[in-house]
Design a protein around this motif. Structure first.
Motif, PDB file in Angstrom:
ATOM      1  N   ALA A   2       5.959  -7.718   0.280  1.00 41.93           N
ATOM      2  CA  ALA A   2       5.664  -7.583  -1.143  1.00 41.93           C
ATOM      3  C   ALA A   2       5.477  -6.153  -1.618  1.00 41.93           C
ATOM      4  O   ALA A   2       5.754  -5.844  -2.775  1.00 41.93           O
ATOM      5  CB  ALA A   2       4.408  -8.389  -1.474  1.00 41.93           C
ATOM      6  N   CYS A   3       4.990  -5.268  -0.747  1.00 44.59           N
ATOM      7  CA  CYS A   3       4.664  -3.904  -1.194  1.00 44.59           C
ATOM      8  C   CYS A   3       5.935  -3.149  -1.559  1.00 44.59           C
ATOM      9  O   CYS A   3       6.876  -3.087  -0.776  1.00 44.59           O
ATOM     10  CB  CYS A   3       3.909  -3.155  -0.103  1.00 44.59           C
ATOM     11  SG  CYS A   3       3.560  -1.445  -0.555  1.00 44.59           S
ATOM     12  N   LEU A  29      -2.291  -8.910   0.948  1.00 42.97           N
ATOM     13  CA  LEU A  29      -1.852 -10.182   1.514  1.00 42.97           C
ATOM     14  C   LEU A  29      -1.832 -10.074   3.039  1.00 42.97           C
ATOM     15  O   LEU A  29      -1.944  -8.987   3.596  1.00 42.97           O
ATOM     16  CB  LEU A  29      -0.437 -10.511   1.007  1.00 42.97           C
ATOM     17  CG  LEU A  29      -0.269 -10.633  -0.506  1.00 42.97           C
ATOM     18  CD1 LEU A  29       1.216 -10.744  -0.854  1.00 42.97           C
ATOM     19  CD2 LEU A  29      -1.025 -11.846  -1.030  1.00 42.97           C
ATOM     20  N   HIS A  66       4.899 -10.285  -9.295  1.00 38.16           N
ATOM     21  CA  HIS A  66       4.049 -10.574 -10.435  1.00 38.16           C
ATOM     22  C   HIS A  66       4.710 -10.090 -11.723  1.00 38.16           C
ATOM     23  O   HIS A  66       5.625  -9.283 -11.705  1.00 38.16           O
ATOM     24  CB  HIS A  66       2.677  -9.932 -10.229  1.00 38.16           C
ATOM     25  CG  HIS A  66       1.846 -10.724  -9.265  1.00 38.16           C
ATOM     26  ND1 HIS A  66       0.491 -10.746  -9.275  1.00 38.16           N
ATOM     27  CD2 HIS A  66       2.216 -11.549  -8.254  1.00 38.16           C
ATOM     28  CE1 HIS A  66       0.049 -11.540  -8.321  1.00 38.16           C
ATOM     29  NE2 HIS A  66       1.070 -12.026  -7.683  1.00 38.16           N
ATOM     30  N   GLY A  73       1.697  -7.577  -6.792  1.00 41.48           N
ATOM     31  CA  GLY A  73       0.841  -8.619  -6.247  1.00 41.48           C
ATOM     32  C   GLY A  73       0.692  -8.530  -4.740  1.00 41.48           C
ATOM     33  O   GLY A  73       0.187  -9.453  -4.113  1.00 41.48           O
ATOM     34  N   ALA A  74       1.143  -7.416  -4.141  1.00 44.04           N
ATOM     35  CA  ALA A  74       0.909  -7.201  -2.709  1.00 44.04           C
ATOM     36  C   ALA A  74      -0.596  -7.078  -2.457  1.00 44.04           C
ATOM     37  O   ALA A  74      -1.097  -7.491  -1.423  1.00 44.04           O
ATOM     38  CB  ALA A  74       1.632  -5.948  -2.228  1.00 44.04           C
ATOM     39  N   TRP A 124      12.881   0.077   3.188  1.00 43.23           N
ATOM     40  CA  TRP A 124      12.229   0.481   4.431  1.00 43.23           C
ATOM     41  C   TRP A 124      12.972   1.601   5.146  1.00 43.23           C
ATOM     42  O   TRP A 124      12.438   2.185   6.092  1.00 43.23           O
ATOM     43  CB  TRP A 124      12.079  -0.722   5.372  1.00 43.23           C
ATOM     44  CG  TRP A 124      10.889  -1.561   5.032  1.00 43.23           C
ATOM     45  CD1 TRP A 124      10.587  -2.084   3.815  1.00 43.23           C
ATOM     46  CD2 TRP A 124       9.823  -1.944   5.909  1.00 43.23           C
ATOM     47  NE1 TRP A 124       9.402  -2.784   3.889  1.00 43.23           N
ATOM     48  CE2 TRP A 124       8.914  -2.716   5.160  1.00 43.23           C
ATOM     49  CE3 TRP A 124       9.555  -1.721   7.262  1.00 43.23           C
ATOM     50  CZ2 TRP A 124       7.752  -3.261   5.704  1.00 43.23           C
ATOM     51  CZ3 TRP A 124       8.399  -2.272   7.807  1.00 43.23           C
ATOM     52  CH2 TRP A 124       7.513  -3.023   7.039  1.00 43.23           C
ATOM     53  N   HIS A 141       8.849 -12.809  -1.478  1.00 42.04           N
ATOM     54  CA  HIS A 141       7.640 -12.626  -2.271  1.00 42.04           C
ATOM     55  C   HIS A 141       7.957 -12.849  -3.738  1.00 42.04           C
ATOM     56  O   HIS A 141       8.935 -12.320  -4.262  1.00 42.04           O
ATOM     57  CB  HIS A 141       7.080 -11.216  -2.071  1.00 42.04           C
ATOM     58  CG  HIS A 141       5.878 -10.934  -2.919  1.00 42.04           C
ATOM     59  ND1 HIS A 141       4.664 -11.528  -2.685  1.00 42.04           N
ATOM     60  CD2 HIS A 141       5.706 -10.146  -4.000  1.00 42.04           C
ATOM     61  CE1 HIS A 141       3.794 -11.106  -3.591  1.00 42.04           C
ATOM     62  NE2 HIS A 141       4.404 -10.264  -4.395  1.00 42.04           N
ATOM     63  N   ILE A 162      12.683  -7.438  -2.637  1.00 42.43           N
ATOM     64  CA  ILE A 162      11.367  -8.027  -2.371  1.00 42.43           C
ATOM     65  C   ILE A 162      11.395  -9.520  -2.649  1.00 42.43           C
ATOM     66  O   ILE A 162      10.851 -10.329  -1.895  1.00 42.43           O
ATOM     67  CB  ILE A 162      10.293  -7.307  -3.218  1.00 42.43           C
ATOM     68  CG1 ILE A 162      10.040  -5.922  -2.654  1.00 42.43           C
ATOM     69  CG2 ILE A 162       9.001  -8.112  -3.257  1.00 42.43           C
ATOM     70  CD1 ILE A 162       9.105  -5.078  -3.476  1.00 42.43           C
ATOM     71  N   ALA A 205       2.516 -10.082   7.223  1.00 46.60           N
ATOM     72  CA  ALA A 205       3.951 -10.280   6.963  1.00 46.60           C
ATOM     73  C   ALA A 205       4.235 -10.355   5.461  1.00 46.60           C
ATOM     74  O   ALA A 205       5.230  -9.793   4.986  1.00 46.60           O
ATOM     75  CB  ALA A 205       4.429 -11.557   7.648  1.00 46.60           C
ATOM     76  N   ASN A 209       3.973  -6.849   3.995  1.00 46.47           N
ATOM     77  CA  ASN A 209       5.186  -6.082   4.320  1.00 46.47           C
ATOM     78  C   ASN A 209       6.326  -6.436   3.374  1.00 46.47           C
ATOM     79  O   ASN A 209       7.119  -5.577   2.988  1.00 46.47           O
ATOM     80  CB  ASN A 209       5.619  -6.369   5.758  1.00 46.47           C
ATOM     81  CG  ASN A 209       4.755  -5.648   6.763  1.00 46.47           C
ATOM     82  OD1 ASN A 209       3.942  -4.799   6.394  1.00 46.47           O
ATOM     83  ND2 ASN A 209       4.914  -5.977   8.025  1.00 46.47           N
TER      84      ASN A 209
END
Lengths: 310, 259
Positions: free
Chosen positions: B61-62, B53, A97, B115-116, A174, A94, A89, B56, B59
């Motif tokens: 961050a989750c 968010l 947190h 944080g997604a 994914w 991203h 991630i 994109a 996608n």
């Protein structure tokens, strides 16, 4: 350097004979780690499932184990995150947190203590599928189709990280059959079972230990972590008769290279998943779980004794 | 060939192995990349929990952990199983079967570890999960019937959905037309869930699929008269063609030739 000890074939055969002559209770006792592994694998999933569907709580209003193997929170206080997923991630762009970063550090620390691939053998539910395929393969006349270097998993790992950057999503998460299975069992399977069937057939008929032992990038990730693990399998070369039964049951037999074991005194490779098959089976009790510093001290003492017998 | 020194077979083997490895990596990588793109293509249709968010970023961050799903009080969130309509493993809701009840404390967002679902969302009224869109051909109110259920059920009644009265001839009562306002609609979907038509005539869709944009170049002349007359200085515009034979700026076939 003294001459290498000879391993008479008779001693090895005696060892194998000892295995075959075991009583039923002794046989059952040798399955102890297998039973424990299945209990932890399904116990962890049960905790997730109970929290999600039956409202299991640690205290009033505090979910017991909320989430799944990707990320979770125990009793509302202890965050846990799959560090490999977190890494993907991060590479996908991203900034995670604090809660998930802390969770990743906690999980990483835990497996650095008990052995990286302890996740594979003791937690990952796909392990139950591939173990079944491996066990069936041993009892069926399946011939070898082709071989693949086991190191290929590290390339799959690298590909997962590179693709995370390129595609902007966590590349393995994914497509992961592990995710499909564990998420599927908790939140609804959909067509996820198809990937499990594929893995089962691949392991059973195409390549022995194909998924866990060759391809899985998560296993590769934990192998790298396992290099520094504290809990390892100790090898006692004085009692070993080279019967080879350990390597026969081991899903990663390359880690039980006896020449290497004699030199190091323990299973160094991170690819060992601490599954306990060999330790429970060894007829001479030459393989045992131990802590790395203790093994080191013991090994040094044996070497000193061998060099200076008086 | 005969007089040349024989090549280094080890080197040749190594190069061939290298090429084979690279080809293996390239085929596998391209296939993998294709699967990822194919999977992500479905995501514009997804309705995500509050605070999610942009598509994109969400996608990316989750982590697909489902903690939001577990804490959702009305239990409307689900994780997409493999092989479904949406990208795998991420939370979504379908308002017709379960609408967001807009919890003021936003527990789903608080449960998100990555944080997604962004904690920058402080008030649930500021969530923009989607936008309600009315199918005016099937909306009962637009047929002249008294319905207005969406308006009555809307948690932000009077802001997100307003009623516009259209008086008609004396034999018919006025039409009460629901209008959705994107500056207030959170996309919770309570209207869609409540809509009495067989297939909901008001539905929540992601903003990107329905919302247009006027563009910077349009001016509301009736609204900002002063500014526009100040901005636009006809004296500053070049009146003559830049070169002989070329049309003056702003001239085309519609006004060419006019003084």
């Amino acid at each position: 350097m003294s001459t290498p000890p000879a391993y008479p074939r008779s001693a090895a055969l005696d060892s194998i004979e000892k295995l075959h002559a075991r009583t039923l209770p002794a046989r059952l006792w040798s399955w102890r780690y297998l039973v424990l592994r299945r209990l932890t694998q399904f116990g962890v999933l049960l905790l997730f499932f109970g929290t999600a569907h039956w409202g299991w709580e640690a205290a009033k209003g505090v979910p017991l184990l909320n989430g799944n193997l990707s990320a979770s929170e125990l009793a509302g206080v202890l965050p846990m995150t799959d560090p490999f997923a977190a890494l993907q991630i991060f590479l996908a762009g991203h900034v995670l947190h604090t809660e998930s970063l802390l969770g990743a550090a906690i999980v990483l620390g835990f497996y650095a203590l008990v052995g990286g691939r302890v996740f594979c053998a003791w937690v990952c539910p796909v392990n139950a599928v591939t173990d079944l395929a491996g066990w069936l393969r041993q009892h069926l006349p399946v011939s070898t189709l082709f071989s693949l270097p086991r190191g290929i998993r590290y390339f799959v790992l690298a590909a997962a990280l590179i693709l995370s950057v390129i595609a902007g999503v966590a590349a393995f998460e994914w497509v992961s059959p592990i995710g499909m299975l564990q998420r599927g069992l908790i939140y609804g399977m959909g067509l996820g079972f198809l990937s499990l069937i594929a893995i089962f057939l691949f392991d059973l008929l195409i390549l022995k230990n194909g998924w866990c032992g060759h391809l899985c990038p998560l296993g590769a990730f934990w192998s790298l972590v396992g290099k520094v693990a504290l809990l390892r399998v100790r090898f006692d070369k004085t009692s070993c008769t080279h019967c080879g039964e350990c390597a026969r049951v081991c899903p990663e037999p390359q880690v039980l290279n006896l020449k290497k074991l004699e030199r190091t005194g323990w299973v160094v490779s991170g690819e060992c998943s601490n599954c306990g098959r060999c330790t429970a089976l060894c007829p001479e009790d030459s393989l045992n779980f131990d802590l790395r510093p203790l093994i080191r001290a013991r090994h040094a003492a044996t070497l000193a004794k061998a060099a200076n017998p008086h | 060939m005969a007089e040349r020194a024989p090549g280094n077979p080890q080197r040749r083997d190594f190069l061939v192995k290298l090429a084979q490895g690279a080809a293996f990596a390239a085929t596998g990588g391209l296939l993998w990349e294709y699967i990822l793109r194919n999977e992500a293509r479905a995501s514009p249709f997804a309705l995500r929990p509050p605070g999610a968010l942009a598509e994109a970023d969400f996608n990316a961050a989750c982590i697909k952990c489902g903690q939001c799903v577990n804490v959702c009080p009305p239990d409307i969130l689900r994780l997409q199983p493999a092989g479904g309509k949406l990208p795998i493993g991420m939370p979504f809701y379908e308002p017709r079967s379960g609408a967001c009840i807009m919890c003021p404390d936003i527990p789903c967002m608080k449960a998100c570890p990555t944080g997604a679902l962004s904690p920058e969302l402080k008030r649930i009224e500021d969530a923009r999960m989607g936008l309600a869109v009315i199918d005016i051909e099937n909306c009962l109110s637009y047929q002249g019937l008294r319905c207005e259920i969406c308006h009555r059920e809307c948690p932000l009644k009077g802001r997100a959905i307003t009623l516009e009265t259209h008086p008609r001839q004396t034999s018919k009562h006025a039409m009460f037309i629901p209008l959705v306002h994107s500056n207030a609609c959170t996309g919770c979907g309570i209207c869609e869930k409540a809509c009495p038509t067989e297939i909901a005539a008001i539905r929540i869709l992601p903003h990107a699929l329905v919302q247009g944009k006027i563009g910077e170049h349009y001016r509301y002349g009736w609204r900002d008269t002063g500014e526009i007359t100040q901005d636009f200085k006809p004296s500053a515009a070049p009146a003559a063609p830049a070169k002989p034979g070329e049309a003056a700026p702003g001239m085309d076939y519609l006004n060419a030739g006019e003084p």
